[in-house]
Design an enzyme around this catalytic site. Structure first.
Site, PDB file in Angstrom:
ATOM      1  N   VAL A  11       0.871  -1.171   0.000  1.00 55.90           N
ATOM      2  CA  VAL A  11       0.000   0.000   0.000  1.00 55.90           C
ATOM      3  C   VAL A  11       0.909   1.221   0.000  1.00 55.90           C
ATOM      4  O   VAL A  11       2.089   1.134   0.333  1.00 55.90           O
ATOM      5  CB  VAL A  11      -0.971   0.033   1.205  1.00 55.90           C
ATOM      6  CG1 VAL A  11      -2.039  -1.052   1.081  1.00 55.90           C
ATOM      7  CG2 VAL A  11      -0.225  -0.100   2.522  1.00 55.90           C
ATOM      8  N   SER A  12       0.362   2.358  -0.376  1.00 57.11           N
ATOM      9  CA  SER A  12       1.195   3.549  -0.573  1.00 57.11           C
ATOM     10  C   SER A  12       1.562   4.285   0.705  1.00 57.11           C
ATOM     11  O   SER A  12       2.590   4.947   0.767  1.00 57.11           O
ATOM     12  CB  SER A  12       0.484   4.522  -1.518  1.00 57.11           C
ATOM     13  OG  SER A  12       0.330   3.915  -2.779  1.00 57.11           O
TER      14      SER A  12
END
Length: 190
Positions: A11-12
């Site tokens: 995930v970012s």
């Protein structure tokens, strides 16, 4: 020769949750001890989890990823990574609406990988354009962008005690009326 199945999730930001991806990897039979994850942007390929899983992979192994954009957001780097995996003899299984399994191979698989890589990079470009547009719009309307500045609570309270209305105080300091009421309420509570 023994082959293994590995999983990778990303995930970012640290605020985002890996659960959906980890659940998918588990549903594919990837053991938890061979699952690697990162909470870093997809444009950065210097990720600890990605480096760790890549170091483990040997010919015949399979790497599972919930979607191609989890590997990265830059098409040429993702395609280079896929080529590197193929050269090592590592297979890639990509989940999502259009599952891709390089163990099947062939031109259809190659084309699907190219299309997904292109769409992933396009989405990144569109996100950047939307953020830039929103920033420009806020700046053009005189609104601040980014982290709120510190509020001079004493000055707000002084203006209120001088009889200035909540609306005027909020406008003067560029804050919301709710913030003015909260400052007023907190001062009474002391």
């Amino acid at each position: 020769m023994t082959t293994y199945e590995y999983g990778y999730a990303r995930v970012s930001t640290t605020a985002q949750d890996l659960k959906r991806q980890l659940d998918w990897l588990e549903s594919q039979g990837v053991p938890v001890e061979r699952t690697y994850a990162d909470k870093r942007t997809g444009t950065d390929f210097e990720r600890e989890g990605l480096a760790s899983v890549l170091a483990q992979l040997r010919s015949g192994d399979v790497l599972y990823v919930a979607s191609l954009d989890r590997l990265g957001r830059t098409m040429h780097k993702v395609l280079a990574l896929i080529a590197e995996l193929r050269e090592k003899g590592v297979h890639l299984v990509i989940g999502g609406a259009m599952t891709i399994d390089t163990r099947v191979g062939g031109p259809a698989t190659d084309m699907a990988l190219l299309m997904l890589g292109t769409f992933s990079e396009m989405e990144l470009i569109f996100q950047r354009e939307r953020r830039a547009s929103a920033r420009a719009s806020r700046e053009a309307s005189g609104k601040s962008w980014g982290r709120p500045r510190e509020i001079d609570r004493a000055a707000v309270l002084a203006d209120l005690s001088d009889g200035m209305s909540v609306m005027k105080v909020a406008a003067k300091y560029g804050i919301g009326r709710a913030t003015v009421f909260r400052i007023k309420s907190e001062a009474k509570g002391k």
